[in-house]
Motif scaffolding. Structure first.
Motif, PDB file in Angstrom:
ATOM      1  N   PRO A 157       0.803  -1.220   0.000  1.00 53.06           N
ATOM      2  CA  PRO A 157       0.000   0.000   0.000  1.00 53.06           C
ATOM      3  C   PRO A 157       0.848   1.288   0.000  1.00 53.06           C
ATOM      4  O   PRO A 157       0.390   2.323  -0.463  1.00 53.06           O
ATOM      5  N   LYS A 158       2.077   1.201   0.498  1.00 55.18           N
ATOM      6  CA  LYS A 158       2.954   2.381   0.511  1.00 55.18           C
ATOM      7  C   LYS A 158       3.583   2.632  -0.859  1.00 55.18           C
ATOM      8  O   LYS A 158       4.083   3.720  -1.121  1.00 55.18           O
ATOM      9  N   GLN A 159       3.574   1.609  -1.720  1.00 55.36           N
ATOM     10  CA  GLN A 159       4.109   1.710  -3.078  1.00 55.36           C
ATOM     11  C   GLN A 159       3.118   1.057  -4.036  1.00 55.36           C
ATOM     12  O   GLN A 159       3.383  -0.008  -4.590  1.00 55.36           O
ATOM     13  N   PRO A 160       1.968   1.668  -4.260  1.00 63.64           N
ATOM     14  CA  PRO A 160       0.905   1.022  -5.037  1.00 63.64           C
ATOM     15  C   PRO A 160       1.297   0.693  -6.482  1.00 63.64           C
ATOM     16  O   PRO A 160       0.679  -0.166  -7.093  1.00 63.64           O
ATOM     17  N   ASP A 161       2.305   1.355  -7.019  1.00 56.81           N
ATOM     18  CA  ASP A 161       2.729   1.057  -8.386  1.00 56.81           C
ATOM     19  C   ASP A 161       3.605  -0.188  -8.461  1.00 56.81           C
ATOM     20  O   ASP A 161       3.818  -0.732  -9.544  1.00 56.81           O
ATOM     21  N   ALA A 162       4.132  -0.632  -7.318  1.00 62.01           N
ATOM     22  CA  ALA A 162       4.967  -1.834  -7.279  1.00 62.01           C
ATOM     23  C   ALA A 162       4.050  -3.047  -7.121  1.00 62.01           C
ATOM     24  O   ALA A 162       3.529  -3.311  -6.043  1.00 62.01           O
ATOM     25  N   ILE A 163       3.864  -3.778  -8.206  1.00 56.66           N
ATOM     26  CA  ILE A 163       2.993  -4.953  -8.215  1.00 56.66           C
ATOM     27  C   ILE A 163       3.879  -6.195  -8.217  1.00 56.66           C
ATOM     28  O   ILE A 163       4.766  -6.332  -9.052  1.00 56.66           O
TER      29      ILE A 163
END
Length: 176
Positions: A157-163
């Motif tokens: 959630p702190k890095q939403p672009d990191a999937i």
């Protein structure tokens, strides 16, 4: 009371066969791949299915290109009916579960239909630590096409672009 030779021989054979079975089972199991610690489970009514990620990069974030390829591959698999699927009726309840490793990092899940904003229904939003989305009425998440796509994404959630991983499930709407 004494045991005769035939009884002793029979007991010995049972012990030898039992030991052989255990040793063979251990040898077989040691050659099997370890189960993935990144899995998602779709629950529909009283049935469920557990799957490894559709797209995964060994615990590292998927690159933008890998994410694009994943979406393209998923669209093709959906068209060809090759995604894990479950029949559903509007009165069923659905939920998503993930393994603790996925829950520790964070995850979210939605459907491509239902009563949500932008044609999406959120099953889990930026969940961290929780392994289950909760159970909701399927009628809230289904789309009108009869084929609803459930997407589960492992993402901090702190890095939403990191999937880190993506799962897809297909719900096929049936008449009550």
């Amino acid at each position: 009371m004494s045991l005769n030779t035939r009884v002793i021989a029979a007991l010995g054979a049972v012990v030898v066969i039992g030991v052989g079975t255990v040793v063979g089972s251990v040898a077989y199991a040691s050659d099997q791949p370890e189960p993935s610690d990144h899995r998602a489970t779709l629950t529909v009514g009283t049935s469920s299915m557990e799957e490894s990620p559709f797209c995964f990069n060994d615990g590292k974030p998927l690159t933008d290109q890998q994410q694009e390829d994943c979406q393209e591959k998923a669209g093709k698999a959906l068209d060809e009916g090759k995604l894990p699927k479950s029949d559903v009726v509007a009165s069923d309840r659905i939920g998503i579960g993930v393994t603790p490793d996925v829950a520790d990092r964070g995850w979210w899940a939605n459907s491509n239909g239902g009563q949500g904003q932008g044609g999406r229904f959120v099953l889990a939003s930026a969940a961290q630590g929780s392994t289950y989305s909760g159970s909701v009425s399927a009628s809230k998440a289904l789309n009108s096409s009869g084929k609803t796509l459930i997407t589960v994404v492992e993402s901090d959630p702190k890095q939403p672009d990191a999937i880190y991983g993506v799962w897809y499930f297909q719900l096929n709407t049936q008449d009550d």
